[in-house]
Design a protein around this motif. Structure first.
Motif, PDB file in Angstrom:
ATOM      1  N   LEU A   1      40.722  30.811  33.817  1.00 27.53           N
ATOM      2  CA  LEU A   1      39.737  31.882  33.933  1.00 27.53           C
ATOM      3  C   LEU A   1      38.559  31.609  32.997  1.00 27.53           C
ATOM      4  N   ASN A   2      37.374  31.476  33.568  1.00 27.50           N
ATOM      5  CA  ASN A   2      36.181  31.161  32.779  1.00 27.50           C
ATOM      6  C   ASN A   2      34.953  31.817  33.410  1.00 27.50           C
ATOM      7  N   ALA A   3      35.078  33.102  33.702  1.00 27.43           N
ATOM      8  CA  ALA A   3      33.981  33.855  34.302  1.00 27.43           C
ATOM      9  C   ALA A   3      33.852  35.168  33.534  1.00 27.43           C
ATOM     10  N   SER A   4      32.954  35.199  32.568  1.00 28.07           N
ATOM     11  CA  SER A   4      32.878  36.356  31.670  1.00 28.07           C
ATOM     12  C   SER A   4      32.543  37.645  32.408  1.00 28.07           C
ATOM     13  N   GLY A   5      31.641  37.590  33.378  1.00 30.16           N
ATOM     14  CA  GLY A   5      31.283  38.795  34.123  1.00 30.16           C
ATOM     15  C   GLY A   5      32.456  39.390  34.852  1.00 30.16           C
ATOM     16  N   LEU A   6      33.291  38.533  35.421  1.00 26.16           N
ATOM     17  CA  LEU A   6      34.481  39.006  36.119  1.00 26.16           C
ATOM     18  C   LEU A   6      35.435  39.687  35.136  1.00 26.16           C
ATOM     19  N   VAL A   7      35.594  39.093  33.968  1.00 31.02           N
ATOM     20  CA  VAL A   7      36.460  39.689  32.932  1.00 31.02           C
ATOM     21  C   VAL A   7      35.941  41.071  32.542  1.00 31.02           C
ATOM     22  N   PHE A   8      34.642  41.167  32.267  1.00 31.57           N
ATOM     23  CA  PHE A   8      34.061  42.457  31.885  1.00 31.57           C
ATOM     24  C   PHE A   8      34.238  43.486  33.006  1.00 31.57           C
ATOM     25  N   GLY A   9      34.002  43.054  34.241  1.00 29.95           N
ATOM     26  CA  GLY A   9      34.101  43.962  35.384  1.00 29.95           C
ATOM     27  C   GLY A   9      35.499  44.481  35.615  1.00 29.95           C
ATOM     28  N   VAL A  10      36.486  43.604  35.469  1.00 25.97           N
ATOM     29  CA  VAL A  10      37.879  44.021  35.660  1.00 25.97           C
ATOM     30  C   VAL A  10      38.284  45.019  34.576  1.00 25.97           C
ATOM     31  N   ILE A  11      37.900  44.757  33.338  1.00 26.43           N
ATOM     32  CA  ILE A  11      38.244  45.677  32.243  1.00 26.43           C
ATOM     33  C   ILE A  11      37.620  47.047  32.497  1.00 26.43           C
ATOM     34  N   ALA A  12      36.318  47.084  32.780  1.00 28.37           N
ATOM     35  CA  ALA A  12      35.642  48.361  33.008  1.00 28.37           C
ATOM     36  C   ALA A  12      36.189  49.057  34.256  1.00 28.37           C
ATOM     37  N   GLY A  13      36.391  48.294  35.329  1.00 32.76           N
ATOM     38  CA  GLY A  13      36.862  48.883  36.583  1.00 32.76           C
ATOM     39  C   GLY A  13      38.260  49.460  36.481  1.00 32.76           C
ATOM     40  N   MET A  14      39.171  48.706  35.881  1.00 30.61           N
ATOM     41  CA  MET A  14      40.543  49.188  35.746  1.00 30.61           C
ATOM     42  C   MET A  14      40.620  50.393  34.801  1.00 30.61           C
TER      43      MET A  14
ATOM     44  N   GLY B   1      23.183  40.643  23.358  1.00 25.14           N
ATOM     45  CA  GLY B   1      24.243  41.637  23.343  1.00 25.14           C
ATOM     46  C   GLY B   1      25.392  41.174  24.223  1.00 25.14           C
ATOM     47  N   GLU B   2      26.571  41.039  23.636  1.00 28.43           N
ATOM     48  CA  GLU B   2      27.740  40.545  24.371  1.00 28.43           C
ATOM     49  C   GLU B   2      28.980  41.318  23.927  1.00 28.43           C
ATOM     50  N   PRO B   3      29.768  41.839  24.868  1.00 29.18           N
ATOM     51  CA  PRO B   3      31.001  42.545  24.485  1.00 29.18           C
ATOM     52  C   PRO B   3      31.942  41.634  23.712  1.00 29.18           C
ATOM     53  N   LEU B   4      32.582  42.183  22.705  1.00 33.89           N
ATOM     54  CA  LEU B   4      33.564  41.430  21.924  1.00 33.89           C
ATOM     55  C   LEU B   4      34.949  41.719  22.488  1.00 33.89           C
ATOM     56  N   ILE B   5      35.521  40.724  23.141  1.00 31.50           N
ATOM     57  CA  ILE B   5      36.825  40.883  23.796  1.00 31.50           C
ATOM     58  C   ILE B   5      37.888  40.125  23.015  1.00 31.50           C
ATOM     59  N   LYS B   6      38.872  40.832  22.524  1.00 25.89           N
ATOM     60  CA  LYS B   6      39.973  40.184  21.823  1.00 25.89           C
ATOM     61  C   LYS B   6      40.914  39.543  22.838  1.00 25.89           C
ATOM     62  N   ASP B   7      41.433  38.364  22.486  1.00 19.70           N
ATOM     63  CA  ASP B   7      42.284  37.616  23.417  1.00 19.70           C
ATOM     64  C   ASP B   7      43.479  38.433  23.888  1.00 19.70           C
ATOM     65  N   ASN B   8      44.082  39.194  22.985  1.00 15.40           N
ATOM     66  CA  ASN B   8      45.272  39.950  23.378  1.00 15.40           C
ATOM     67  C   ASN B   8      44.941  41.085  24.343  1.00 15.40           C
ATOM     68  N   LEU B   9      43.662  41.484  24.397  1.00 22.77           N
ATOM     69  CA  LEU B   9      43.267  42.531  25.327  1.00 22.77           C
ATOM     70  C   LEU B   9      43.365  42.049  26.768  1.00 22.77           C
ATOM     71  N   LEU B  10      43.093  40.780  26.989  1.00 25.67           N
ATOM     72  CA  LEU B  10      43.101  40.243  28.347  1.00 25.67           C
ATOM     73  C   LEU B  10      44.485  40.347  28.990  1.00 25.67           C
ATOM     74  N   ASN B  11      45.511  40.270  28.186  1.00 26.48           N
ATOM     75  CA  ASN B  11      46.873  40.341  28.720  1.00 26.48           C
ATOM     76  C   ASN B  11      47.195  41.702  29.324  1.00 26.48           C
ATOM     77  N   GLN B  12      46.392  42.720  28.982  1.00 28.69           N
ATOM     78  CA  GLN B  12      46.601  44.055  29.545  1.00 28.69           C
ATOM     79  C   GLN B  12      45.992  44.187  30.942  1.00 28.69           C
ATOM     80  N   TYR B  13      45.147  43.220  31.327  1.00 29.07           N
ATOM     81  CA  TYR B  13      44.437  43.327  32.596  1.00 29.07           C
ATOM     82  C   TYR B  13      44.730  42.173  33.560  1.00 29.07           C
ATOM     83  N   PHE B  14      45.152  41.041  33.020  1.00 29.98           N
ATOM     84  CA  PHE B  14      45.395  39.862  33.843  1.00 29.98           C
ATOM     85  C   PHE B  14      46.799  39.326  33.580  1.00 29.98           C
ATOM     86  N   ASN B  15      47.431  38.829  34.630  1.00 31.06           N
ATOM     87  CA  ASN B  15      48.732  38.186  34.445  1.00 31.06           C
ATOM     88  C   ASN B  15      48.507  36.721  34.067  1.00 31.06           C
ATOM     89  N   PRO B  16      49.562  36.013  33.616  1.00 22.38           N
ATOM     90  CA  PRO B  16      49.406  34.624  33.167  1.00 22.38           C
ATOM     91  C   PRO B  16      48.787  33.710  34.217  1.00 22.38           C
TER      92      PRO B  16
END
Length: 426
Positions: A72-85, A51-66
């Protein structure tokens, strides 16, 4: 006098839904987020599903700056930032743009291991004597506290900003740690949650232990079977869940929406004594954890009407049910409704407790008990203890008043938290 603590924000990044709306609907209809993973097949894993969340590339731009996205290559950090924010936004809280931090706001966000893929990438570059290409963000992406540090900096929090790590118990433990800090008056708002990395370098160890189902590679949605007689092991997962805990006084002052009240709970360990081990629970400790959670919450065992269990789809599911029954002194038709979300999301490891806490709390809002999937053939060792009617196979209309959520993790560690439907009456 201790302060009342409530939940004012939720966020989730789960295998069957990213964002509250999609996750809630997936739980309601019994949608699975477990899929075949071609990478695991290429690497000759016995269990090739997860089971793995499906994250669209354009979604990341809403949470991270360029700049943050570079390297960036840490999936857990990506998931955590999305859920936390998302949880922060859901609570109606603003990102701090001032020079002075929010002194009464903190972050307590856990993980089991962070940035495994980034660490592997760095190891290869060091071994190739190319250390200059390791990257300046490697440390932040691979240190366990990288997730809490990331969120604390993005939000500008000046209270405690830290990371806990207790295997599968991490997320539920974090809720109780945040509850204690707020109830003691040491903080007003704490963003808590947990996350877990995806991928073969996380899941490989479990495959090597031969505790994952190997006969469902062509039928992944049927593989995770909590409380089923045909359960063959847990399906690994990943993702993140997040909750904003807040003093009732602060929530009322802000006019915040309140999902539920946190009454307290218990954290303990079986000490890997008796039947307990690194991978197996000590029933004496599990029962003690549940009983003390009820006592610490100031309620009676009869008040609990819904349980969201740990229930991983292994042979230990029947033992967990027996422990709940013994601890609450309730059985057969007197037993509360019980569910496990792992049939839909798999076992999300360190993220499991927080994702499942979010799902459990959504049942208050939905006036429902979400159904269990893949347990048409209930384990007879379970139905000999509790009535099959207490294990809904589909979502049922029901208005919970008190929900007990527990997690039991590797290392023989336990956590149980009690959530109450919020009532503003005296």
């Amino acid at each position: 006098m201790s302060k009342q603590v409530v939940i004012t924000g939720l966020g989730v990044c789960a295998p069957n839904g990213v964002g509250l709306k999609d996750f809630k609907e997936a739980l309601r209809v019994g949608k699975s987020g477990i899929r075949h993973q071609s990478k695991l097949q290429e690497l000759n894993f016995s269990c090739q599903i997860a089971g793995e969340p499906l994250i669209k590339d354009n979604l990341l731009n809403q949470y991270f700056n360029p700049l943050q996205l570079r390297g960036l290559n840490a999936s857990g950090l990506v998931f955590g930032v999305i859920a936390g924010m998302d949880a922060w936004k859901d609570a109606g809280l603003k990102v701090n743009t001032a020079n002075e931090p929010y002194w009464d706001y903190g972050v307590l966000f856990g993980t089991g291991i962070l940035g495994v893929d980034k660490l592997r990438e760095s190891i290869y570059r060091v071994d190739e004597k190319n250390v200059r290409r390791v990257g300046s963000t490697t440390v932040v992406q691979t240190m366990a506290s990288g997730i809490s540090a990331y969120l604390g900096g993005m939000l500008g929090c000046g209270n405690q900003v830290t990371t806990n790590s207790s295997a599968c118990t991490t997320g539920t433990e974090g809720v109780l740690m945040a509850y204690e800090r707020i109830s003691q008056g040491k903080a007003e708002v704490i963003l808590t949650g947990s996350c877990s990395d995806s991928g073969p370098y996380v899941w490989g160890g479990f495959d090597a232990m031969r505790i994952l189902p190997r006969n469902y590679n062509d039928n992944p949605a049927q593989a995770s079977r909590p409380m089923s007689a045909s359960a063959k092991g847990f399906v690994p997962g990943s993702g993140a869940g997040a909750l904003v805990l807040e003093s009732l006084e602060s929530a009322k002052k802000r006019g915040a929406k309140i999902y539920a009240e946190v009454l307290g709970g218990e954290i303990n360990s079986g000490g890997q004594r008796g039947e307990g081990s690194m991978t197996a629970p000590n029933s004496m400790a599990v029962q003690r954890c549940i009983r003390n959670a009820v006592t610490n919450a100031g309620i009676s065992a009869e008040a609990i009407d819904v349980i969201n269990g740990h229930l991983t789809a292994t042979t230990k599911d029947a033992l967990e049910i027996a422990n709940w029954s013994a601890a609450l002194e309730r059985a057969d038709t007197d037993f509360p409704y019980i569910n496990s979300f792992k049939g839909m999301i798999g076992h999300c490891l360190a993220a499991a407790g927080s994702i499942e806490c979010v799902g459990a709390i959504l049942q208050f809002e939905e006036a429902s008990v979400f159904g269990n999937i893949n347990c048409e053939d209930l384990n007879p060792d379970i139905t000999s203890v509790i009535s099959a009617n207490k294990i809904p196979r589909k979502t049922i209309p029901y208005r919970p008043k008190m929900i007990a959520k527990a997690s039991f993790g590797f290392g023989d560690v336990n956590a149980c938290v009690i959530f109450k439907a919020f009532n503003d009456e005296p």
